[in-house]
Write a protein that holds these residues in place. Sequence first.
Motif, PDB file in Angstrom:
ATOM      1  N   GLU A  21       4.014   5.400  -5.487  1.00  0.00           N
ATOM      2  CA  GLU A  21       4.028   5.664  -6.999  1.00  0.00           C
ATOM      3  C   GLU A  21       2.860   6.581  -7.578  1.00  0.00           C
ATOM      4  N   GLU A  22       1.651   6.557  -7.062  1.00  0.00           N
ATOM      5  CA  GLU A  22       0.788   7.573  -7.305  1.00  0.00           C
ATOM      6  C   GLU A  22       1.285   9.089  -6.997  1.00  0.00           C
ATOM      7  N   TYR A  23       1.988   9.055  -5.910  1.00  0.00           N
ATOM      8  CA  TYR A  23       2.253  10.650  -5.716  1.00  0.00           C
ATOM      9  C   TYR A  23       3.485  10.926  -6.830  1.00  0.00           C
ATOM     10  N   LYS A  69       9.487   7.485 -14.394  1.00  0.00           N
ATOM     11  CA  LYS A  69       8.420   6.453 -14.895  1.00  0.00           C
ATOM     12  C   LYS A  69       8.907   5.324 -14.981  1.00  0.00           C
ATOM     13  N   GLU A  96       2.305   1.633  -3.328  1.00  0.00           N
ATOM     14  CA  GLU A  96       1.370   2.360  -4.297  1.00  0.00           C
ATOM     15  C   GLU A  96       1.124   3.715  -4.046  1.00  0.00           C
ATOM     16  N   THR A  97       1.033   4.032  -2.818  1.00  0.00           N
ATOM     17  CA  THR A  97       0.702   5.533  -2.343  1.00  0.00           C
ATOM     18  C   THR A  97       2.010   6.630  -2.952  1.00  0.00           C
ATOM     19  N   LYS A 112       1.982  11.367   4.693  1.00  0.00           N
ATOM     20  CA  LYS A 112       1.438  12.018   3.486  1.00  0.00           C
ATOM     21  C   LYS A 112       2.493  13.210   3.383  1.00  0.00           C
ATOM     22  N   GLU A 138       0.906  -1.228   0.052  1.00  0.00           N
ATOM     23  CA  GLU A 138       0.063  -0.117  -0.064  1.00  0.00           C
ATOM     24  C   GLU A 138       0.952   1.279  -0.143  1.00  0.00           C
ATOM     25  N   LEU A 164       3.696   9.874  -9.826  1.00  0.00           N
ATOM     26  CA  LEU A 164       3.032  10.079 -11.123  1.00  0.00           C
ATOM     27  C   LEU A 164       2.625  11.451 -11.060  1.00  0.00           C
ATOM     28  N   ALA A 165       1.854  11.786 -10.140  1.00  0.00           N
ATOM     29  CA  ALA A 165       1.257  13.071 -10.068  1.00  0.00           C
ATOM     30  C   ALA A 165       2.080  14.425  -9.588  1.00  0.00           C
TER      31      ALA A 165
END
Lengths: 287, 287
Positions: free
Chosen positions: B9-11, B35, B6-7, B59, B3, B13-14
């Motif tokens: 990786e999302e951050y 990437k 994933e958090t 966060k 988790e 990409l954004a």
Amino acid sequence: MQELLETFEEYLLANLPKSKTIHPHFELALGDMLKAGGKRFRPMLLLSVVKSKKSLLVKNSLSVALGVEFLHTYSLIHDDLPAMDNSDLRRGFQTLHKKYDEVTAILVGDALNTEAFKLIANASLHNDIKIELIKSLSQNGGIDGMIIGQAIDCYFEKQKLSLEDLEFLHIHKTARLIAASLKMGAIICEYEKEIQDKLYDFGLDLGLLFQIQDDIIDETCSSEEAGKTTQNDSFKNSFVNLLGLDEAKKSADKLALKCIETLDSFEDNLKESLEELLLKYINRHKL
Amino acid sequence: MQELLETFEEYLLANLPKSKTIHPHFELALGDMLKAGGKRFRPMLLLSVVKSKKSLLVKNSLSVALGVEFLHTYSLIHDDLPAMDNSDLRRGFQTLHKKYDEVTAILVGDALNTEAFKLIANASLHNDIKIELIKSLSQNGGIDGMIIGQAIDCYFEKQKLSLEDLEFLHIHKTARLIAASLKMGAIICEYEKEIQDKLYDFGLDLGLLFQIQDDIIDETCSSEEAGKTTQNDSFKNSFVNLLGLDEAKKSADKLALKCIETLDSFEDNLKESLEELLLKYINRHKL
């Protein structure tokens, strides 16, 4: 002014990056371009602003000024690499990739980039101020500043740019770090936000003015007068090639007038401090 | 753990670096290697430490973890340059100097180096903490860390090093940034100084262990098993070439035991958090 410059030069010599290892030349290479001279324009802008308001803080600002010089110097070392300008000489000395090898030049540049932030983080200033300084240097020395300017300069080397794009290039490649140097001085001595912003904008105008003057000098002076190889720019994007000599001169005059007006609007200490510095540097060719 | 990854990786990409200009590929090139994957080992170490003590701070730590990944990624981009490893592929993709050109690879690396410090300076954390983070990253990613390791690696490519010098090389080139990642996590969640230092030393051991394991894998596995080109290292400085396979294995076992003992001595949350992460990564080949 002369005294301030001497103070900075002494500080620089006493604080060259150290690296005692089995590597036979890395420590030497780290210091070569820093010791090679240069006009120290950016650190002097920063220190002159500090001196105008809190002269007692000049001492604590020296490492920040050195950080700005490190960042500027790394950019020159990388710009000189074979893949970019492929220059053999810088400041009258062999470039690092000529004297040693490309690996050394790349890694010394990388090191000075990182070390710039280390110098600021370790300065004897309040943490709140140091964070603002790091924000300003990374904003103007990074993707949104110097680096995108250099990337555009290299990519469009053989393609004619519009006036707007040429201005964008030089504002980013050169003017933003000059502007940041002034603003960082203002952050250290806690000038109000309005003055910080005004100094920053003044720096942008100043940086652009120097570039236009540089292009004019390249067009009109012999190498001897200019102190460097000139009249090489016929196929390059330059303000003279784009506007013609007369219009380029008019642009420079207009910007110079704007700079003088802004300077006049600063409070006396700040105005005097910057005037003294600029009189020394103005119309010099390579800042 | 999954988790948390994933958090991150999302951050990532954004929050890829933005650069909307006339340059046709610079923004794309800034994001390519970020990437392209990689195991995100360093950011995960940092975030796992934060999570073990103050999960609410994860966060706010994402941008710091991203900064560490930027610094690591810039070092890979520059290491791949023709003057250094001259690699055509990285993480299964074309390297930047192959896909675009050397100028792009040099400048993207430079940009990610500077941008790492911008990310930390702009993080939503207390300024006192951010200054400590910048001190740690610049100390371990700069002249006294990663860069001198890389410089020694390149310079002594064809000369046999002593065991002491080989350890120095890898501790600097690889282990110090791993150690800093752990320490930076500890700085964010305000573990006491003693734990910070212990995590740092643990990271140094871990980094060295991975390198010795890497050398053993290169010697003993086929390319297919190792997931990369192996048995290339016969003329390189490696622990196996220097010590022989048996002694290299003994060294790795000894270091692994030391790491396990240190891990056992941490308080439960920290121990569990790191164990989970390390189980996933241990014996993997390229971190």
